[in-house]
Design a protein around this motif. Structure first.
Motif, PDB file in Angstrom:
ATOM      1  N   MET A  19      61.626 -20.660  14.800  1.00 56.55           N
ATOM      2  CA  MET A  19      61.348 -19.983  16.052  1.00 56.55           C
ATOM      3  C   MET A  19      61.083 -21.001  17.162  1.00 56.55           C
ATOM      4  O   MET A  19      60.285 -21.918  17.004  1.00 56.55           O
ATOM      5  CB  MET A  19      60.108 -19.109  15.862  1.00 56.55           C
ATOM      6  CG  MET A  19      60.277 -17.735  16.385  1.00 56.55           C
ATOM      7  SD  MET A  19      59.125 -16.642  15.592  1.00 56.55           S
ATOM      8  CE  MET A  19      57.770 -16.744  16.715  1.00 56.55           C
ATOM      9  N   HIS A  20      61.803 -20.824  18.259  1.00 55.43           N
ATOM     10  CA  HIS A  20      61.540 -21.610  19.456  1.00 55.43           C
ATOM     11  C   HIS A  20      61.160 -20.625  20.562  1.00 55.43           C
ATOM     12  O   HIS A  20      61.195 -19.420  20.362  1.00 55.43           O
ATOM     13  CB  HIS A  20      62.778 -22.399  19.873  1.00 55.43           C
ATOM     14  CG  HIS A  20      63.270 -23.358  18.835  1.00 55.43           C
ATOM     15  ND1 HIS A  20      62.725 -24.601  18.660  1.00 55.43           N
ATOM     16  CD2 HIS A  20      64.246 -23.243  17.906  1.00 55.43           C
ATOM     17  CE1 HIS A  20      63.355 -25.218  17.667  1.00 55.43           C
ATOM     18  NE2 HIS A  20      64.279 -24.415  17.191  1.00 55.43           N
ATOM     19  N   ASN A  21      60.853 -21.150  21.736  1.00 57.19           N
ATOM     20  CA  ASN A  21      60.530 -20.274  22.846  1.00 57.19           C
ATOM     21  C   ASN A  21      61.100 -20.864  24.125  1.00 57.19           C
ATOM     22  O   ASN A  21      60.796 -21.995  24.493  1.00 57.19           O
ATOM     23  CB  ASN A  21      59.011 -20.121  22.951  1.00 57.19           C
ATOM     24  CG  ASN A  21      58.621 -18.940  23.806  1.00 57.19           C
ATOM     25  OD1 ASN A  21      59.224 -18.684  24.846  1.00 57.19           O
ATOM     26  ND2 ASN A  21      57.613 -18.215  23.383  1.00 57.19           N
ATOM     27  N   GLN A  60      61.264 -25.966  28.986  1.00 52.13           N
ATOM     28  CA  GLN A  60      60.542 -26.530  27.841  1.00 52.13           C
ATOM     29  C   GLN A  60      60.485 -25.509  26.722  1.00 52.13           C
ATOM     30  O   GLN A  60      60.384 -24.319  26.981  1.00 52.13           O
ATOM     31  CB  GLN A  60      59.120 -26.871  28.324  1.00 52.13           C
ATOM     32  CG  GLN A  60      58.090 -27.125  27.259  1.00 52.13           C
ATOM     33  CD  GLN A  60      58.191 -28.529  26.688  1.00 52.13           C
ATOM     34  OE1 GLN A  60      58.220 -29.494  27.437  1.00 52.13           O
ATOM     35  NE2 GLN A  60      58.271 -28.630  25.374  1.00 52.13           N
ATOM     36  N   CYS A  61      60.564 -25.972  25.487  1.00 50.48           N
ATOM     37  CA  CYS A  61      60.321 -25.078  24.359  1.00 50.48           C
ATOM     38  C   CYS A  61      58.819 -24.814  24.334  1.00 50.48           C
ATOM     39  O   CYS A  61      58.022 -25.738  24.403  1.00 50.48           O
ATOM     40  CB  CYS A  61      60.760 -25.701  23.039  1.00 50.48           C
ATOM     41  SG  CYS A  61      60.317 -24.677  21.618  1.00 50.48           S
ATOM     42  N   ALA A  62      58.448 -23.548  24.242  1.00 50.57           N
ATOM     43  CA  ALA A  62      57.027 -23.198  24.342  1.00 50.57           C
ATOM     44  C   ALA A  62      56.456 -22.682  23.029  1.00 50.57           C
ATOM     45  O   ALA A  62      55.431 -22.013  23.010  1.00 50.57           O
ATOM     46  CB  ALA A  62      56.825 -22.182  25.461  1.00 50.57           C
ATOM     47  N   GLU A  63      57.128 -22.960  21.931  1.00 49.23           N
ATOM     48  CA  GLU A  63      56.597 -22.547  20.631  1.00 49.23           C
ATOM     49  C   GLU A  63      56.636 -23.758  19.718  1.00 49.23           C
ATOM     50  O   GLU A  63      57.697 -24.356  19.544  1.00 49.23           O
ATOM     51  CB  GLU A  63      57.455 -21.417  20.040  1.00 49.23           C
ATOM     52  CG  GLU A  63      57.017 -20.938  18.667  1.00 49.23           C
ATOM     53  CD  GLU A  63      55.740 -20.090  18.716  1.00 49.23           C
ATOM     54  OE1 GLU A  63      55.310 -19.718  19.827  1.00 49.23           O
ATOM     55  OE2 GLU A  63      55.192 -19.827  17.646  1.00 49.23           O
ATOM     56  N   TYR A  64      55.502 -24.111  19.139  1.00 51.00           N
ATOM     57  CA  TYR A  64      55.494 -25.288  18.276  1.00 51.00           C
ATOM     58  C   TYR A  64      56.524 -25.123  17.163  1.00 51.00           C
ATOM     59  O   TYR A  64      56.469 -24.160  16.410  1.00 51.00           O
ATOM     60  CB  TYR A  64      54.099 -25.532  17.680  1.00 51.00           C
ATOM     61  CG  TYR A  64      54.105 -26.749  16.797  1.00 51.00           C
ATOM     62  CD1 TYR A  64      54.246 -28.015  17.360  1.00 51.00           C
ATOM     63  CD2 TYR A  64      54.044 -26.640  15.418  1.00 51.00           C
ATOM     64  CE1 TYR A  64      54.305 -29.144  16.562  1.00 51.00           C
ATOM     65  CE2 TYR A  64      54.105 -27.761  14.615  1.00 51.00           C
ATOM     66  CZ  TYR A  64      54.229 -29.006  15.203  1.00 51.00           C
ATOM     67  OH  TYR A  64      54.313 -30.120  14.407  1.00 51.00           O
ATOM     68  N   CYS A  65      57.481 -26.064  17.101  1.00 49.39           N
ATOM     69  CA  CYS A  65      58.620 -25.863  16.204  1.00 49.39           C
ATOM     70  C   CYS A  65      58.883 -27.088  15.340  1.00 49.39           C
ATOM     71  O   CYS A  65      59.956 -27.269  14.799  1.00 49.39           O
ATOM     72  CB  CYS A  65      59.859 -25.506  17.021  1.00 49.39           C
ATOM     73  SG  CYS A  65      60.245 -26.740  18.273  1.00 49.39           S
ATOM     74  N   GLY A  66      57.907 -27.966  15.204  1.00 52.62           N
ATOM     75  CA  GLY A  66      58.066 -29.124  14.335  1.00 52.62           C
ATOM     76  C   GLY A  66      57.845 -30.430  15.081  1.00 52.62           C
ATOM     77  O   GLY A  66      57.448 -30.435  16.251  1.00 52.62           O
ATOM     78  N   SER A  77      59.289 -32.863  16.744  1.00 54.18           N
ATOM     79  CA  SER A  77      59.661 -33.293  18.088  1.00 54.18           C
ATOM     80  C   SER A  77      59.568 -32.164  19.115  1.00 54.18           C
ATOM     81  O   SER A  77      60.220 -32.206  20.159  1.00 54.18           O
ATOM     82  CB  SER A  77      61.059 -33.901  18.081  1.00 54.18           C
ATOM     83  OG  SER A  77      61.094 -35.049  18.881  1.00 54.18           O
ATOM     84  N   HIS A  78      58.736 -31.179  18.820  1.00 54.05           N
ATOM     85  CA  HIS A  78      58.594 -30.024  19.719  1.00 54.05           C
ATOM     86  C   HIS A  78      58.303 -30.433  21.162  1.00 54.05           C
ATOM     87  O   HIS A  78      58.905 -29.916  22.104  1.00 54.05           O
ATOM     88  CB  HIS A  78      57.489 -29.094  19.200  1.00 54.05           C
ATOM     89  CG  HIS A  78      56.966 -28.166  20.236  1.00 54.05           C
ATOM     90  ND1 HIS A  78      57.711 -27.130  20.744  1.00 54.05           N
ATOM     91  CD2 HIS A  78      55.776 -28.138  20.906  1.00 54.05           C
ATOM     92  CE1 HIS A  78      56.995 -26.496  21.660  1.00 54.05           C
ATOM     93  NE2 HIS A  78      55.830 -27.079  21.778  1.00 54.05           N
ATOM     94  N   ALA A  79      57.363 -31.386  21.332  1.00 56.51           N
ATOM     95  CA  ALA A  79      56.976 -31.771  22.693  1.00 56.51           C
ATOM     96  C   ALA A  79      58.154 -32.363  23.461  1.00 56.51           C
ATOM     97  O   ALA A  79      58.170 -32.370  24.694  1.00 56.51           O
ATOM     98  CB  ALA A  79      55.823 -32.765  22.655  1.00 56.51           C
ATOM     99  N   ASN A  80      59.148 -32.862  22.725  1.00 56.44           N
ATOM    100  CA  ASN A  80      60.326 -33.441  23.384  1.00 56.44           C
ATOM    101  C   ASN A  80      61.450 -32.438  23.574  1.00 56.44           C
ATOM    102  O   ASN A  80      62.525 -32.789  24.022  1.00 56.44           O
ATOM    103  CB  ASN A  80      60.868 -34.600  22.545  1.00 56.44           C
ATOM    104  CG  ASN A  80      59.948 -35.794  22.585  1.00 56.44           C
ATOM    105  OD1 ASN A  80      59.361 -36.083  23.623  1.00 56.44           O
ATOM    106  ND2 ASN A  80      59.801 -36.475  21.467  1.00 56.44           N
ATOM    107  N   MET A  81      61.213 -31.190  23.215  1.00 57.54           N
ATOM    108  CA  MET A  81      62.293 -30.210  23.285  1.00 57.54           C
ATOM    109  C   MET A  81      62.349 -29.605  24.688  1.00 57.54           C
ATOM    110  O   MET A  81      61.936 -28.489  24.927  1.00 57.54           O
ATOM    111  CB  MET A  81      62.094 -29.124  22.223  1.00 57.54           C
ATOM    112  CG  MET A  81      63.319 -28.263  22.047  1.00 57.54           C
ATOM    113  SD  MET A  81      63.169 -27.234  20.597  1.00 57.54           S
ATOM    114  CE  MET A  81      64.420 -26.013  20.979  1.00 57.54           C
ATOM    115  N   ARG A  82      62.849 -30.421  25.600  1.00 56.51           N
ATOM    116  CA  ARG A  82      62.892 -29.980  26.991  1.00 56.51           C
ATOM    117  C   ARG A  82      64.335 -29.737  27.422  1.00 56.51           C
ATOM    118  O   ARG A  82      65.256 -29.970  26.662  1.00 56.51           O
ATOM    119  CB  ARG A  82      62.296 -31.058  27.894  1.00 56.51           C
ATOM    120  CG  ARG A  82      60.870 -31.341  27.552  1.00 56.51           C
ATOM    121  CD  ARG A  82      60.358 -32.493  28.365  1.00 56.51           C
ATOM    122  NE  ARG A  82      59.547 -33.376  27.536  1.00 56.51           N
ATOM    123  CZ  ARG A  82      59.243 -34.622  27.878  1.00 56.51           C
ATOM    124  NH1 ARG A  82      59.688 -35.126  29.003  1.00 56.51           N
ATOM    125  NH2 ARG A  82      58.509 -35.357  27.080  1.00 56.51           N
TER     126      ARG A  82
END
Ligand SMILES: [Cu+2]
Length: 402
Positions: free
Chosen positions: A216-218, A254-260, A262-267
């Motif tokens: 799940m991503h957001n 930005q991805c707004a759901e913790y997804c693993g 590199s989540h913080a880099n999922m822009r």
């Protein structure tokens, strides 16, 4: 519990309160920024503006309720605290008037907020005939954007369930893993697939169809749209629009759901083009692969499809049905597989890469190929160590793929 212990001097408590206030307020102020690129309260488009004009009064109501409730709690803590060893506070049981009051008032507030919210939810669900459709697919940890090829303005993505032809017991006995069951998203026809940069024409309503390839991503672009989950096996929809005067702006997402890892880099970036620039861009994306001309870039292409095995995870082809391919595995079972990495057909024409954490230039691309894991920790690009000569060739090839 004593509020103030007799063997602890009272000013110790005062110090603690001071320290807590200092730490608390610096944490709070740390969240402020003069130039926040992803500010929800600075909407740029009609959809985000309507959400914002709903969120602001609700936020104000919440603050009023919060202040009222916490003030009551504070008053009660201080006024009714135990005052001595043999002090027993007045015991109260039931108060019909009070109970009616704290039942009716919140219900009334929620009803008012609800009426406006539900209206807006329906408004946001509307799908104008001339809206541009874009499919968004979340991947660990980058975003894929699929566009209809110019000329065919509508897409009809379907979720396809791929059944595992083997059963778990048999697979276990034969010592192999059971195949994945998945509701993968398949387009009805060829689409254009890009990554990192969501190009939209200024002033036109965009309807996003959002799903995920893994977890799940957001999907969230605070300035242009609401926020919605990207869920594997499900298609969600979201409206994103901008003003005609926004052409030329680049907005952060930005991805707004913790997804693993590199989540913080999922822009990603939303690039708002003028309608003419958008048309140019989409036609470029739909055009055939640009063949390399220099010797260095030609050698890079050879490595890409040969010795460096980049094409096991990437593909270069304009307008194809997803990154999906039907492959026959070692056991002779047909499987739909998705290439792990982004489509690199016109990668040289992008401004950003690796989910927008890097600007696409020679220095950054070299750093990426020398060690993708150091550049973006945890990402799914795992390659063998390349020599400096191979890096130069591959970067020349990537940059030539305009
Ligand atoms: Cu994510």
């Amino acid at each position: 519990v004593r509020f103030r212990s007799p063997n602890r001097p009272p000013n110790r408590m005062r110090h603690r309160i001071a320290a807590a206030t200092l730490v608390g307020s610096s944490l709070l102020l740390g969240a402020c920024a003069r130039n926040a690129p992803q500010d929800t309260f600075a909407p740029e488009g009609p959809a985000a503006r309507r959400i914002s004009s709903l969120a602001k009064p609700v936020f104000a109501i919440s603050i009023a309720v919060g202040v009222f409730v916490y003030a009551l709690v504070a008053i009660c803590i201080v006024k009714y605290r135990r005052k001595g060893d043999d002090h027993v506070p007045v015991q109260v049981h039931g108060n019909t008037k009070l109970e009616l009051f704290w039942g009716a008032v919140p219900a009334l507030i929620l009803a008012v907020v609800g009426v406006f919210s539900v209206g807006e939810i329906f408004a946001q669900a509307e799908e104008p005939e001339d809206a541009l459709q874009i499919t968004v697919i979340g991947h660990q940890w980058w975003w894929e954007f699929q566009y209809p090829v110019p000329g065919s303005e509508k897409m009809d993505p379907k979720l396809q369930v791929i059944d595992d032809p083997t059963d778990a017991e048999a697979a276990k006995e034969e010592g192999r893993e059971q195949k994945r069951l998945a509701g993968v998203l398949k387009q009805s026809g060829p689409v254009i697939s890009t990554a990192n940069e969501l190009h939209v024409p200024a002033g036109r309503t965009v309807r996003l169809i959002i799903s995920s390839n893994d977890v799940m991503h957001n999907f969230w672009v605070p300035k242009l749209a609401g926020k919605i989950y990207a869920i594997p096996g499900k298609l969600n929809r979201l409206t994103l629009d901008s003003d005609a005067s926004d052409a030329g702006k680049t907005i952060y997402g930005q991805c707004a759901e913790y997804c693993g890892t590199s989540h913080a880099n999922m822009r990603f970036k939303v690039v708002i083009d003028s309608p003419a620039d958008y048309q140019k861009w989409i036609e470029k994306q739909a055009s055939p692969v640009v063949e390399p001309t220099t010797e260095l870039a030609k050698a890079g292409k050879e490595l890409f499809y040969g010795g460096a095995a980049c094409s096991t995870c990437h593909w270069q082809e304009a307008g194809r049905t997803n990154g999906f391919e039907v492959e026959t595995d070692a056991e002779g079972v047909e499987q739909t597989v998705r290439k792990i990495g982004p489509n690199l057909t016109h990668i040289g024409s992008r401004k950003h890469f690796a989910s927008s954490i890097g600007e696409l230039n020679t220095v950054n691309l070299k750093a990426w190929l020398r060690d993708p894991q150091a550049y973006k920790p945890g990402n799914r690009m795992v390659i063998r160590k390349l020599s400096e000569d191979e890096v130069n060739k591959l970067v020349a090839y990537i940059e030539s793929s305009k």
